[in-house]
Write an enzyme that holds these catalytic residues in place. Structure first.
Site, PDB file in Angstrom:
ATOM      1  N   HIS A  31       0.802  -1.233   0.000  1.00  0.00           N
ATOM      2  CA  HIS A  31       0.000   0.000   0.000  1.00  0.00           C
ATOM      3  C   HIS A  31       0.837   1.287   0.000  1.00  0.00           C
ATOM      4  O   HIS A  31       0.310   2.347   0.291  1.00  0.00           O
ATOM      5  CB  HIS A  31      -0.978   0.021   1.178  1.00  0.00           C
ATOM      6  CG  HIS A  31      -1.866  -1.169   1.225  1.00  0.00           C
ATOM      7  ND1 HIS A  31      -2.853  -1.385   0.284  1.00  0.00           N
ATOM      8  CD2 HIS A  31      -1.903  -2.227   2.071  1.00  0.00           C
ATOM      9  CE1 HIS A  31      -3.467  -2.520   0.568  1.00  0.00           C
ATOM     10  NE2 HIS A  31      -2.917  -3.048   1.631  1.00  0.00           N
ATOM     11  N   ASP A  33       2.695   2.320  -2.740  1.00  0.00           N
ATOM     12  CA  ASP A  33       2.843   2.886  -4.092  1.00  0.00           C
ATOM     13  C   ASP A  33       1.902   4.059  -4.309  1.00  0.00           C
ATOM     14  O   ASP A  33       2.279   5.052  -4.909  1.00  0.00           O
ATOM     15  CB  ASP A  33       2.662   1.819  -5.174  1.00  0.00           C
ATOM     16  CG  ASP A  33       1.295   1.169  -5.192  1.00  0.00           C
ATOM     17  OD1 ASP A  33       0.709   0.960  -4.113  1.00  0.00           O
ATOM     18  OD2 ASP A  33       0.815   0.836  -6.295  1.00  0.00           O
ATOM     19  N   LEU A 120      -3.473 -11.250  -6.920  1.00  0.00           N
ATOM     20  CA  LEU A 120      -2.309 -11.473  -7.790  1.00  0.00           C
ATOM     21  C   LEU A 120      -2.364 -10.615  -9.050  1.00  0.00           C
ATOM     22  O   LEU A 120      -1.652 -10.863 -10.001  1.00  0.00           O
ATOM     23  CB  LEU A 120      -2.204 -12.959  -8.161  1.00  0.00           C
ATOM     24  CG  LEU A 120      -2.050 -13.918  -6.982  1.00  0.00           C
ATOM     25  CD1 LEU A 120      -2.055 -15.374  -7.463  1.00  0.00           C
ATOM     26  CD2 LEU A 120      -0.782 -13.615  -6.202  1.00  0.00           C
ATOM     27  N   SER A 123      -6.592  -8.025 -12.842  1.00  0.00           N
ATOM     28  CA  SER A 123      -7.065  -6.863 -13.606  1.00  0.00           C
ATOM     29  C   SER A 123      -5.894  -6.085 -14.208  1.00  0.00           C
ATOM     30  O   SER A 123      -5.976  -5.612 -15.344  1.00  0.00           O
ATOM     31  CB  SER A 123      -7.924  -5.952 -12.737  1.00  0.00           C
ATOM     32  OG  SER A 123      -7.210  -5.469 -11.631  1.00  0.00           O
ATOM     33  N   ASP A 166       1.378  -2.523  -9.586  1.00  0.00           N
ATOM     34  CA  ASP A 166       1.025  -3.736 -10.326  1.00  0.00           C
ATOM     35  C   ASP A 166       1.368  -3.596 -11.806  1.00  0.00           C
ATOM     36  O   ASP A 166       2.045  -4.453 -12.380  1.00  0.00           O
ATOM     37  CB  ASP A 166      -0.466  -4.033 -10.185  1.00  0.00           C
ATOM     38  CG  ASP A 166      -0.901  -4.266  -8.757  1.00  0.00           C
ATOM     39  OD1 ASP A 166      -0.045  -4.287  -7.859  1.00  0.00           O
ATOM     40  OD2 ASP A 166      -2.112  -4.419  -8.540  1.00  0.00           O
TER      41      ASP A 166
END
Length: 188
Positions: A31, A33, A120, A123, A166
């Site tokens: 959390h 980023d 993981l 999306s 991500d």
């Protein structure tokens, strides 16, 4: 290869190209980023295999094996597609349109080994993978950072509020390495 057969069954032709987009796990900096901190993610061996072929029109049409569903939208559509999973890809198209990038129609089939909702980054694998694919097919000229930014903005268009970890990991990772990312500067 199963994805080639799947593409042929759904679209009646052979795919032009095959692609793979990984999922990711985060090792350090959960959390941080989206607070402009440091993170250390790595790509994993679970991911999405894509079979892709260009179209001569402005239709984006795809099949996902995971949901057993065919969906589509037109590049010029302003109304959101009714297919939840396809909204991530429509977001990519909307961001590229805003950036004045030229793309054309695409047929694709996806087979995924990433469990949906598992944390993981399924999306982000969708959005980043599709950004990479359009970049390759239509020679847009985006580098790894720009692919990550485009995919992140596409997910914001969809309605998520996360950071860029991500997408950056998926777009820039190398096999066998973790990626230390400064989310503020995007140095890695």
């Amino acid at each position: 290869m199963r994805i080639i057969k799947l593409f042929q069954e759904k679209f009646g032709r052979k795919p032009e190209k095959l692609f793979w987009s990984p999922g990711r796990v985060n090792l350090i900096g959960e959390h941080t980023d989206y607070h402009d901190g440091y993170v250390m993610p790595t790509a994993i061996n679970l991911g999405m295999t894509w079979a892709v072929g260009k179209r001569d029109d402005g239709l984006i049409r795809g099949y996902t094996e995971k949901f057993g569903e065919m969906g589509q939208f037109r590049i010029l559509d302003s109304q959101r597609t009714k297919f939840e999973w396809l909204l991530y890809l429509q977001g990519v198209v909307e961001v590229l349109k805003r950036k004045k990038k030229r793309i054309g129609g695409v047929d694709f089939a996806i087979s995924s080994t990433i469990p949906v909702g598992s944390g993981l980054s399924s999306s982000s694998s969708l959005a980043t993978g599709f950004t990479f694919i359009l970049n390759e097919l239509f020679e847009i000229g985006l580098n790894g950072k720009e692919i990550a930014k485009t995919a992140c903005e596409a997910e914001w268009w969809y309605g998520t509020t996360g950071g860029i970890m991500d997408q950056f990991c998926i777009a820039n990772s190398q096999k066998g390495f973790a990626l230390l990312l400064d989310a503020r500067s995007l140095n890695y």
